[in-house]
Design a protein around this motif. Sequence first.
Motif, mmCIF file in Angstrom:
data_model
loop_
_atom_site.group_PDB
_atom_site.id
_atom_site.type_symbol
_atom_site.label_atom_id
_atom_site.label_comp_id
_atom_site.label_asym_id
_atom_site.label_seq_id
_atom_site.Cartn_x
_atom_site.Cartn_y
_atom_site.Cartn_z
ATOM 1 N N MET B 1 69.917 -22.090 -75.550
ATOM 2 C CA MET B 1 70.213 -21.199 -76.601
ATOM 3 C C MET B 1 69.471 -19.981 -76.425
ATOM 4 N N LEU B 2 68.357 -19.989 -76.634
ATOM 5 C CA LEU B 2 67.386 -18.429 -76.153
ATOM 6 C C LEU B 2 66.773 -18.758 -74.834
ATOM 7 N N LYS B 3 66.868 -17.864 -73.915
ATOM 8 C CA LYS B 3 66.172 -17.715 -72.820
ATOM 9 C C LYS B 3 65.324 -16.677 -72.626
ATOM 10 N N VAL B 4 64.170 -16.725 -72.270
ATOM 11 C CA VAL B 4 63.437 -15.641 -72.237
ATOM 12 C C VAL B 4 62.805 -15.652 -70.816
ATOM 13 N N LYS B 5 62.878 -14.612 -70.226
ATOM 14 C CA LYS B 5 62.506 -14.439 -68.647
ATOM 15 C C LYS B 5 61.553 -13.454 -68.564
ATOM 16 N N ASP B 6 60.373 -13.640 -67.837
ATOM 17 C CA ASP B 6 59.731 -12.375 -67.579
ATOM 18 C C ASP B 6 59.263 -11.451 -68.446
ATOM 19 N N LEU B 7 59.130 -11.925 -69.756
ATOM 20 C CA LEU B 7 59.013 -10.868 -70.691
ATOM 21 C C LEU B 7 57.495 -10.189 -70.649
ATOM 22 N N ASN B 8 57.733 -8.871 -70.625
ATOM 23 C CA ASN B 8 56.450 -7.998 -70.698
ATOM 24 C C ASN B 8 56.624 -7.235 -71.837
ATOM 25 N N VAL B 9 55.401 -6.894 -72.717
ATOM 26 C CA VAL B 9 55.418 -6.097 -73.707
ATOM 27 C C VAL B 9 54.202 -5.305 -73.768
ATOM 28 N N TYR B 10 54.248 -4.022 -74.140
ATOM 29 C CA TYR B 10 53.235 -3.304 -74.266
ATOM 30 C C TYR B 10 52.835 -2.442 -75.422
ATOM 31 N N TYR B 11 51.725 -2.664 -76.130
ATOM 32 C CA TYR B 11 51.338 -1.514 -77.015
ATOM 33 C C TYR B 11 50.671 -0.366 -76.463
ATOM 34 N N GLY B 12 51.431 0.788 -76.200
ATOM 35 C CA GLY B 12 50.721 1.953 -75.509
ATOM 36 C C GLY B 12 50.459 1.439 -74.160
ATOM 37 N N LYS B 13 48.906 1.223 -73.811
ATOM 38 C CA LYS B 13 48.420 0.889 -72.533
ATOM 39 C C LYS B 13 48.155 -0.723 -72.668
ATOM 40 N N ILE B 14 48.178 -1.051 -73.873
ATOM 41 C CA ILE B 14 47.592 -2.789 -73.897
ATOM 42 C C ILE B 14 48.792 -3.660 -73.685
ATOM 43 N N HIS B 15 48.538 -4.466 -72.571
ATOM 44 C CA HIS B 15 49.576 -5.307 -72.264
ATOM 45 C C HIS B 15 49.663 -6.667 -72.705
#
Lengths: 292, 234
Positions: B1-15
């Motif tokens: 149903m939900l598939k998440v692949k190689d998710l990358n999220v930043y807050y500005g420079k913070i990974h």
Amino acid sequence: MKLFFQQVINGLNSGSIYALIAIGYTLVYGILKLINFAHGEIMMFGAYFSFIAAATMDMPFWFVIIFSMGLSAILGMLVEFVAYRPLRQAPRLSALITAIGVSMFLQNVSLMVFGADPKVMPRIFPNVVFNIFGIEISSITLITIGLSVFFMILLELFISHTKQGRAMRAVSENQDAAILMGINVNRTVSITFLIGSALGALGGILYSTAYTNIAPTMGTMPGLKAFVAAVLGGIGSVPGAMLGGFLIGMIENMSKAYISTTWADAIVFLILIIVLLFKPTGILGKDIKEKV
Amino acid sequence: MLKVKDLNVYYGKIHAIKGIDFDVKNGEIVTLIGANGAGKTTTLKTISGILKAEKGVISFDGENITRIKPHLIPDFGVAHVPEGRQVFAQMSVYENLIMGAFIRKDKREIANDIEMVYTYFPRLKERHKQLAGTLSGGEQQMLAIGRALMTKPKLLLLDEPSMGLAPILVDEIFSMIQTINGAGTTILLVEQNANKALRIAHRGYVLETGVIKLTGTSEELMSNDEVRSAYLGG
Ligand SMILES: Nc1ncnc2c1ncn2[C@@H]1O[C@H](COP(=O)(O)OP(=O)(O)O)[C@@H](O)[C@H]1O
Ligand SMILES: [Mg+2]
């Protein structure tokens, strides 16, 4: 005693105009936490639009009102779209300075387009003066109060009972939560500017009907007093803006009659300061915090 | 149903999220456990579009929803109960539930669903006229869940529903989550309270500073030594 009741009528008259304008400040503040300093200029444009419809197009009063409110609503939405939307995530101080800039810009546009000479607003309402127990009430006063109250009731119904009105309240309370409900924030902000500007324009029409002169700087003083009214009533609160508007109108007229004409404005600001000392959120301003 | 692949999220420079993969299958309760600051809230906010993914794909029922505007996510059948409840404090309980149904037009169904929420959480019915801001923390959590259910979700994202609640209320809410799941709603439950979360979940993922460290069925995770020492208090 006659003087007193006469001033009550006068106070209701200017108070209802302040209330109409104050609503625009409070709605926008509620949703964007921005004091829209250009709101007085929207009111001024509303007056010019009504002048165009009445003087050059020779239209009946209902058309004048719809024409002016409609064009001003578009102008208000345009200002939001062009000037404020790009700054949505910026510090509020940047947006505030932008608002002051927009205010000056609009004044200058109106100076270029309409010229510096004041225009005389034609009479769009019948002017009959009734004399009730020695108190003079003109039909214009009755129409001013009647139209203002009518639109304020309409607004209250809209905000409390319609889907879009609820969306406005939701966005002003908690933008992220509103988005999670599927509310389109941009659209809601546009509608807020539409309503605020249309009501501000009505304020401008009624103001220019009462004082007959229309000039590019005419929005400044009533705009400032309406802003004071919004803060006094509790900025962000619509009933607060209405109450604040009527209070400012009343205080102003009573001061003129019983204290001093020249000091009336100063007294208005003095009362604002005193109220804010005791209740910083304004008379009806709420400060319910969520329990965590 | 939900598939998440190689998710990358930043807050500005913070990974904050460093390339995570996970999935939730129809009908499951899946939990994402991790310490404070691990990136659980960031993950949920990215699924609902409030935060933008720098890289990676989120798909729901086969559709790529990675770049969908956040206010359109509820239309897909994804509802999000945010961290800290975020109820509309100056609206009544009833109005909060009506707000939940914002994207719906089926008036009669909406009325039925409000009754359904009231049967899940009878305390909300008793307080339907009360301003949400005056409710207790537990009641606000119930309301936040009820409000999300009003969108008629297929997938419910829950961000730390146990936060700040007395243990007895946590049990009540967690058993209600099981009931909601039993009625057909898939659930992604984010929790610091790993113990309670694993007890009701089918599967789980352990998130540590933006990376998924471990995954398995709840039984596997509960008997895993690392999980026991780090999250289950020995
Ligand atoms: N608005 C923000 N700005 C910058 N960094 C943030 C912000 N929100 C969260 N972070 C950082 O991202 C990381 C993950 O946070 P979060 O997703 O809230 O963790 P959790 O929900 O697991 O406690 C943390 O290191 C946190 O400090
Ligand atoms: Mg969190």
